[in-house]
Design a protein around this motif. Structure first.
Motif, PDB file in Angstrom:
ATOM      1  N   GLU A  11       0.864  -1.080   0.100  1.00  0.00           N
ATOM      2  CA  GLU A  11      -0.146  -0.024   0.062  1.00  0.00           C
ATOM      3  C   GLU A  11       1.066   1.259  -0.031  1.00  0.00           C
ATOM      4  O   GLU A  11       1.865   1.405   0.831  1.00  0.00           O
ATOM      5  N   GLY A  12       0.650   2.028  -0.875  1.00  0.00           N
ATOM      6  CA  GLY A  12       1.228   3.539  -1.030  1.00  0.00           C
ATOM      7  C   GLY A  12       2.313   3.352  -2.032  1.00  0.00           C
ATOM      8  O   GLY A  12       3.132   4.519  -2.179  1.00  0.00           O
ATOM      9  N   GLY A 297       2.659   9.259   7.821  1.00  0.00           N
ATOM     10  CA  GLY A 297       1.370   9.462   7.136  1.00  0.00           C
ATOM     11  C   GLY A 297       0.473  10.139   7.664  1.00  0.00           C
ATOM     12  O   GLY A 297      -0.803  10.289   7.303  1.00  0.00           O
ATOM     13  N   LYS A 317       5.636   9.656   5.175  1.00  0.00           N
ATOM     14  CA  LYS A 317       5.630   8.195   4.527  1.00  0.00           C
ATOM     15  C   LYS A 317       5.277   8.111   3.258  1.00  0.00           C
ATOM     16  O   LYS A 317       5.064   8.767   2.548  1.00  0.00           O
ATOM     17  N   ASP A 318       6.243   7.222   2.585  1.00  0.00           N
ATOM     18  CA  ASP A 318       6.454   6.925   1.297  1.00  0.00           C
ATOM     19  C   ASP A 318       6.841   8.146   0.447  1.00  0.00           C
ATOM     20  O   ASP A 318       6.220   8.284  -0.383  1.00  0.00           O
TER      21      ASP A 318
END
Length: 409
Positions: A11-12, A297, A317-318
């Motif tokens: 995810e992401g 996030g 995040k990411d």
């Protein structure tokens, strides 16, 4: 030989391990390139573009049929176990936190190359994914801060009055920190920075920033990396930084120590001491956080000490995945350049006498070659390599980057 390009499923994650441009480079090495359908969609590369580049697009990769698998995020243990013995994987592996996958790779007899382990030497710079992705992340941090700050970054002189430039403080001057400094300067902010490595002062000045010198011991490990401070020295560092943080409109933290939890640089009390409306961006939130209370996030509103407003604490995040087109362009070149060292006329020729190849290798022939990971597995009851060398390098091989681009990422 078949090279598979995986569609990322975490995810992401929006990056891809090969672009149509690097597909042509890989085919030029004599490889047959299979791209999982929609692998590049999020980064702007449709299936048709891969077909035009010469790849074969498949609905789903069959790991057991591949000679080489290229990926971005660490593989799942089940995927690692499904690979055939002698297959090669290239990608980020996060070995310190993905021990189950490392164990599965070793048990399956897979030769895996972790891009985090690329030796930091001049010859390997074109394969250094940590640096390429840190560049993207550092840039992104400043944009995230600028969007949340309720004022301008640059100086404006208008008929209605003068608006002073925002003050930006960057903590941690590795690749990400330097990119953050440069980006904030281009937006017109007044930028200062700090790092516990003295060599960073010249790097900060070269980007147009002002280096903040603290009365603190030098903390530089071999190869220009930062090393962890003791608990009391860490507390002293926070006390010395507190007045600088309080005067800042935007605080960006990027400090990391490879293979360890991110150092705590900023306490909750330091955040509360900032002016209302200030913004803090913690790039290290996913690895424990440089700022107390940051959550990957999430944006958290922290009340100021005077009760007159809030400070926005942004846990990144990411970060690199937020800009998947250029992040993938850089990452895919890192992957292709590393494979170019190991493929000759369409055949794998893995030469462990090459310090880059040896240093990047995580597992081979049922053993874990990266010493710290082998030791961690031994403690947890998994297999350890009898031939592992410190840092994953061949005996005598370099494992850190030379003077240019020194520092944490």
């Amino acid at each position: 030989m078949k090279l598979g390009i995986a569609r990322e499923r975490r995810e992401g994650e929006r990056r891809v391990a090969a672009t149509p441009e690097t597909v042509q480079q890989l085919i030029g090495l004599g490889l047959e390139v299979l791209v999982e359908s929609r692998a590049g969609t999020a980064s702007g590369h449709g299936d048709d573009a891969y077909v035009l580049a010469g790849a074969r697009v498949v609905r789903e990769l069959e790991p057991g049929s591949l000679d080489i698998l290229a990926h971005v995020r660490p593989l799942e243990p089940a995927t690692a176990a499904a690979l055939r013995r002698g297959a090669v994987t290239v990608g980020l592996a996060s070995p310190s936190s993905e021990l189950a996958t490392v164990q599965a790779l070793a048990a399956a007899g897979v030769t895996s190359f972790a891009l985090e382990l690329v030796p930091r030497i001049s010859r390997a710079q074109s394969m250094d994914a940590l640096s390429s992705q840190a560049l993207v992340a550092g840039y992104r941090c400043v944009l995230e801060a600028a969007m949340r700050l309720p004022r301008f970054f640059p100086l404006f002189m208008t008929a209605a009055g003068t608006i002073p430039p925002a003050r930006v403080l960057v903590l941690g001057v590795g690749v990400a920190g330097l990119q953050a400094i440069g980006t904030a300067k281009r937006l017109g902010a007044r930028v200062s920075a700090n790092d516990i490595r003295p060599a960073s002062a010249d790097e900060v000045a070269s980007m147009g920033g002002t280096f903040i010198r603290l009365d603190l011991e030098t903390a530089e490990a071999s190869g220009g990396y930062a090393r962890e401070l003791s608990a009391d020295r860490g507390a002293l560092q926070r006390r010395l930084l507190a007045p600088h943080v309080a005067q800042t409109d935007v605080l960006i933290t990027t400090a990391a120590v490879p293979g360890r939890r991110a150092p705590l640089l900023v306490s909750k009390e330091m955040v509360q001491g900032m002016r209302p409306g200030s913004v803090v961006v913690d790039l290290a939130a996913e690895s424990g956080g440089n700022v107390e209370g940051s959550v990957p996030g999430q944006d958290i509103e922290v009340d100021t000490a005077d009760g007159q407003g809030t400070v926005t604490l942004v846990g990144m995040k990411d970060a690199a995945s937020a800009m998947p087109a250029d992040a993938s362009r850089l990452y895919a070149k890192n992957v292709a350049n590393l494979l170019a060292l190991m493929v000759r006329d369409g055949t794998l020729a893995v030469d462990f006498g090459d310090e880059v190849v040896a240093g990047t290798c995580l597992t081979h022939d049922g053993e874990v070659r990266h010493a710290p990971t082998a030791e961690a597995l031994a403690v947890s009851g998994g297999p350890a390599s009898r031939d592992a060398t410190p840092g994953g390098a061949a005996p005598g091989g370099a494992t850190k980057r030379e003077s240019e681009n020194k520092g944490v990422v």
